[in-house]
Design a protein around this motif. Structure first.
Motif, PDB file in Angstrom:
ATOM      1  N   ALA A  43       0.818  -1.203   0.000  1.00 12.40           N
ATOM      2  CA  ALA A  43       0.000   0.000   0.000  1.00 12.40           C
ATOM      3  C   ALA A  43       0.856   1.259   0.000  1.00 12.40           C
ATOM      4  CB  ALA A  43      -0.901  -0.017   1.232  1.00 12.40           C
ATOM      5  N   LEU A  44       2.125   1.092   0.299  1.00  9.31           N
ATOM      6  CA  LEU A  44       3.040   2.229   0.308  1.00  9.31           C
ATOM      7  C   LEU A  44       3.096   2.952  -1.040  1.00  9.31           C
ATOM      8  CD1 LEU A  44       6.284   0.858   2.020  1.00  9.31           C
ATOM      9  CD2 LEU A  44       4.761   2.637   2.899  1.00  9.31           C
ATOM     10  N   LEU A  45       2.962   2.168  -2.118  1.00  9.83           N
ATOM     11  CA  LEU A  45       3.242   2.743  -3.429  1.00  9.83           C
ATOM     12  C   LEU A  45       1.961   2.987  -4.214  1.00  9.83           C
ATOM     13  CD1 LEU A  45       6.249   0.475  -4.454  1.00  9.83           C
ATOM     14  CD2 LEU A  45       6.334   2.834  -3.658  1.00  9.83           C
ATOM     15  N   LEU A  90       9.034  11.795 -15.460  1.00 10.30           N
ATOM     16  CA  LEU A  90       9.251  10.369 -15.705  1.00 10.30           C
ATOM     17  C   LEU A  90       7.964   9.659 -15.320  1.00 10.30           C
ATOM     18  CD1 LEU A  90      12.798  10.026 -14.048  1.00 10.30           C
ATOM     19  CD2 LEU A  90      12.317  10.243 -16.498  1.00 10.30           C
ATOM     20  N   GLY A  91       7.480   8.782 -16.185  1.00  9.70           N
ATOM     21  CA  GLY A  91       6.200   8.141 -15.916  1.00  9.70           C
ATOM     22  C   GLY A  91       5.100   9.180 -16.011  1.00  9.70           C
ATOM     23  N   ALA A  92       4.340   9.313 -14.902  1.00  7.56           N
ATOM     24  CA  ALA A  92       3.252  10.290 -14.880  1.00  7.56           C
ATOM     25  C   ALA A  92       3.512  11.376 -13.841  1.00  7.56           C
ATOM     26  CB  ALA A  92       1.944   9.564 -14.557  1.00  7.56           C
ATOM     27  N   ARG A  93       4.773  11.543 -13.455  1.00  5.26           N
ATOM     28  CA  ARG A  93       5.073  12.447 -12.340  1.00  5.26           C
ATOM     29  C   ARG A  93       6.298  13.312 -12.631  1.00  5.26           C
ATOM     30  NH1 ARG A  93       2.641  10.361  -7.568  1.00  5.26           N
ATOM     31  NH2 ARG A  93       1.418   8.521  -8.107  1.00  5.26           N
ATOM     32  N   GLU A 134       4.637  15.293  -4.452  1.00  8.04           N
ATOM     33  CA  GLU A 134       3.193  15.166  -4.273  1.00  8.04           C
ATOM     34  C   GLU A 134       2.835  13.949  -3.428  1.00  8.04           C
ATOM     35  OE1 GLU A 134      -0.569  14.598  -7.185  1.00  8.04           O
ATOM     36  OE2 GLU A 134       1.097  15.794  -7.970  1.00  8.04           O
ATOM     37  N   HIS A 135       3.438  12.814  -3.758  1.00  8.66           N
ATOM     38  CA  HIS A 135       3.179  11.596  -2.992  1.00  8.66           C
ATOM     39  C   HIS A 135       4.275  11.351  -1.959  1.00  8.66           C
ATOM     40  CE1 HIS A 135       0.778   7.837  -2.753  1.00  8.66           C
ATOM     41  NE2 HIS A 135       1.888   7.336  -2.258  1.00  8.66           N
ATOM     42  N   LEU A 153      13.910  16.530   2.961  1.00  6.10           N
ATOM     43  CA  LEU A 153      12.864  16.223   1.972  1.00  6.10           C
ATOM     44  C   LEU A 153      11.680  15.534   2.646  1.00  6.10           C
ATOM     45  CD1 LEU A 153      15.088  14.908  -0.980  1.00  6.10           C
ATOM     46  CD2 LEU A 153      13.921  17.118  -0.841  1.00  6.10           C
ATOM     47  N   ASP A 154      11.966  14.818   3.741  1.00  3.64           N
ATOM     48  CA  ASP A 154      10.925  14.175   4.549  1.00  3.64           C
ATOM     49  C   ASP A 154      10.002  13.297   3.702  1.00  3.64           C
ATOM     50  OD1 ASP A 154       9.568  13.509   6.853  1.00  3.64           O
ATOM     51  OD2 ASP A 154       8.267  15.281   6.796  1.00  3.64           O
ATOM     52  N   PRO A 155      10.568  12.305   2.999  1.00  2.00           N
ATOM     53  CA  PRO A 155       9.739  11.477   2.125  1.00  2.00           C
ATOM     54  C   PRO A 155       8.741  10.639   2.913  1.00  2.00           C
ATOM     55  CG  PRO A 155      11.927  10.525   2.335  1.00  2.00           C
ATOM     56  CD  PRO A 155      11.974  11.869   3.016  1.00  2.00           C
ATOM     57  N   ARG A 156       7.668  10.284   2.237  1.00  2.00           N
ATOM     58  CA  ARG A 156       6.689   9.369   2.824  1.00  2.00           C
ATOM     59  C   ARG A 156       7.104   7.915   2.570  1.00  2.00           C
ATOM     60  NH1 ARG A 156       0.882  10.236   0.463  1.00  2.00           N
ATOM     61  NH2 ARG A 156       1.307  12.326   1.244  1.00  2.00           N
ATOM     62  N   VAL A 157       7.739   7.698   1.425  1.00  2.16           N
ATOM     63  CA  VAL A 157       8.187   6.351   1.054  1.00  2.16           C
ATOM     64  C   VAL A 157       9.590   6.443   0.459  1.00  2.16           C
ATOM     65  CG1 VAL A 157       7.707   4.291  -0.328  1.00  2.16           C
ATOM     66  CG2 VAL A 157       5.818   5.750   0.422  1.00  2.16           C
ATOM     67  N   VAL A 158      10.471   5.557   0.870  1.00  2.00           N
ATOM     68  CA  VAL A 158      11.787   5.440   0.240  1.00  2.00           C
ATOM     69  C   VAL A 158      11.814   4.164  -0.589  1.00  2.00           C
ATOM     70  CG1 VAL A 158      14.265   5.093   0.638  1.00  2.00           C
ATOM     71  CG2 VAL A 158      13.000   6.748   2.028  1.00  2.00           C
ATOM     72  N   ILE A 159      12.154   4.313  -1.862  1.00  2.00           N
ATOM     73  CA  ILE A 159      12.373   3.168  -2.754  1.00  2.00           C
ATOM     74  C   ILE A 159      13.882   3.045  -2.912  1.00  2.00           C
ATOM     75  CG2 ILE A 159      11.945   2.189  -5.025  1.00  2.00           C
ATOM     76  CD1 ILE A 159       9.502   4.115  -5.226  1.00  2.00           C
ATOM     77  N   PRO A 160      14.498   2.070  -2.216  1.00  2.00           N
ATOM     78  CA  PRO A 160      15.957   1.991  -2.237  1.00  2.00           C
ATOM     79  C   PRO A 160      16.472   1.222  -3.449  1.00  2.00           C
ATOM     80  CG  PRO A 160      15.086   0.299  -0.788  1.00  2.00           C
ATOM     81  CD  PRO A 160      13.890   1.038  -1.364  1.00  2.00           C
ATOM     82  N   GLY A 161      17.767   1.337  -3.686  1.00  2.00           N
ATOM     83  CA  GLY A 161      18.389   0.608  -4.790  1.00  2.00           C
ATOM     84  C   GLY A 161      18.419  -0.886  -4.559  1.00  2.00           C
TER      85      GLY A 161
END
Ligand SMILES: [Zn+2]
Length: 312
Positions: free
Chosen positions: A6-8, A131-134, A155-156, A196-204
């Motif tokens: 649900a994170l993404l 990139l993509g829709a963002r 935004e997200h 930046l205080d992200p809500r989700v981190v997508i790591p490498g």
């Protein structure tokens, strides 16, 4: 495996790939994009996964957080499958990709392999890119790699962190090894991520993690603690880096005759730098024996009469 927590949001798919290959982030939308393409060893699988997820839509863009061989090894295969895709790399790397200067691209020093690809577009810190829709902000993220960028979608609150922040562990600090920078630069990038205080981190590498359950804060604390350890004992970082480089090579080739393994060790410039940082009091064979003993002892690597083998 593909992360669908649900994170993404539904337009963001993450193909989790382990250690030899980075994760691949697929951003769906009017300009379908892949960010980071894995290792050349897994290139056909990467192209297959991306193709299956696109369901016939053309791939518009391929972007890279940094150009280590585990993050750009699938790019050539993706370009072959999607010849019209635009390829983006961190700005200072663009001329080196275009000239395919392996030393400046770090494949030379680390004696790693990567399939040659073309790039036409620069990811410039301070700018943003669709990139993509963002729309993604581009930020410089030196530390693990001097030229790395991270991509932030405000935004997200999505952050594609590359190897600047993982949930568990800290990557090798390559600029510290060649003396061009110190550990604090990595901390500066962590401070940037905090701002930046992200809500989700997508790591490498590894599974995406979020802010809501304290995952990002905990990851940040672990990373900072590890950097403090390295600052207090830089030799430990050098030893860690040597083990990582050797294991990475064996994950790639899986088996090498003893003499060839020795030639690879002798010819890898980064290992010689690490020798000097770790134990310059030892001669090269004694140092290699010291580094290799625990790798064989713990089964990380194996050897028989003719071959050195990956222990995975
Ligand atoms: Zn990586």
């Amino acid at each position: 495996m593909t992360t669908t927590p649900a994170l993404l949001p539904p337009d963001i798919r993450v193909f989790e790939r382990g250690w030899l290959s980075s994760n691949n982030v697929l951003c769906l939308g009017e300009q379908a994009t892949v960010i980071d393409t894995g290792h050349v060893k897994h290139a056909s699988e990467t192209a297959h996964r991306v193709g299956a997820a696109l369901r016939g839509q053309p791939l518009a863009d391929i972007a890279h957080t940094h150009l280590h061989s585990d993050h750009c090894g699938g790019t050539a295969a993706l370009q072959a499958a999607h010849p019209d895709a635009r390829v983006w790399v961190p700005e200072p790397s663009l001329p080196h990709v275009q000239a395919w200067d392996e030393d400046r691209l770090t494949f030379g020093d680390t004696a790693q392999r990567c399939a040659r690809f073309n790039a036409q577009h620069a990811l410039v810190p301070g700018q943003s890119v669709r990139l993509g829709a963002r729309d993604w902000q581009i930020h410089a993220a030196p530390g693990h790699d001097a030229l790395a960028v991270l991509l932030f979608e405000p935004e997200h609150g999505l952050l594609i962190s590359g190897d600047a922040l993982w949930e568990h562990g800290v990557g090798v600090i390559f600029p510290q090894i060649d003396g061009s920078d110190d550990f604090d630069t990595f901390n500066d990038t962590l401070a940037l991520i905090e701002r930046l205080d992200p809500r989700v981190v997508i790591p490498g590498h590894g599974t995406p993690f979020g802010r809501a359950d304290g995952g990002i804060e905990a990851a940040m604390a672990r990373s900072r603690a590890r950097i403090e350890q390295f600052k207090a004992q830089p030799a430990q970082h050098a030893l860690y880096a040597a083990k990582v480089l050797i294991k990475y090579q064996m994950l790639d080739v899986e088996a090498m005759p003893h003499a060839e393994f020795q030639r690879w060790l002798d010819g890898t410039r980064t290992l010689h730098q690490l020798h000097q940082l770790h134990r310059p009091d030892l001669d090269w064979p004694a140092w290699l024996a010291l580094v290799l003993a625990p790798l064989f002892g713990k089964g990380v690597l194996r050897r028989d009469e003719t071959l050195v083998l990956d222990g995975a």
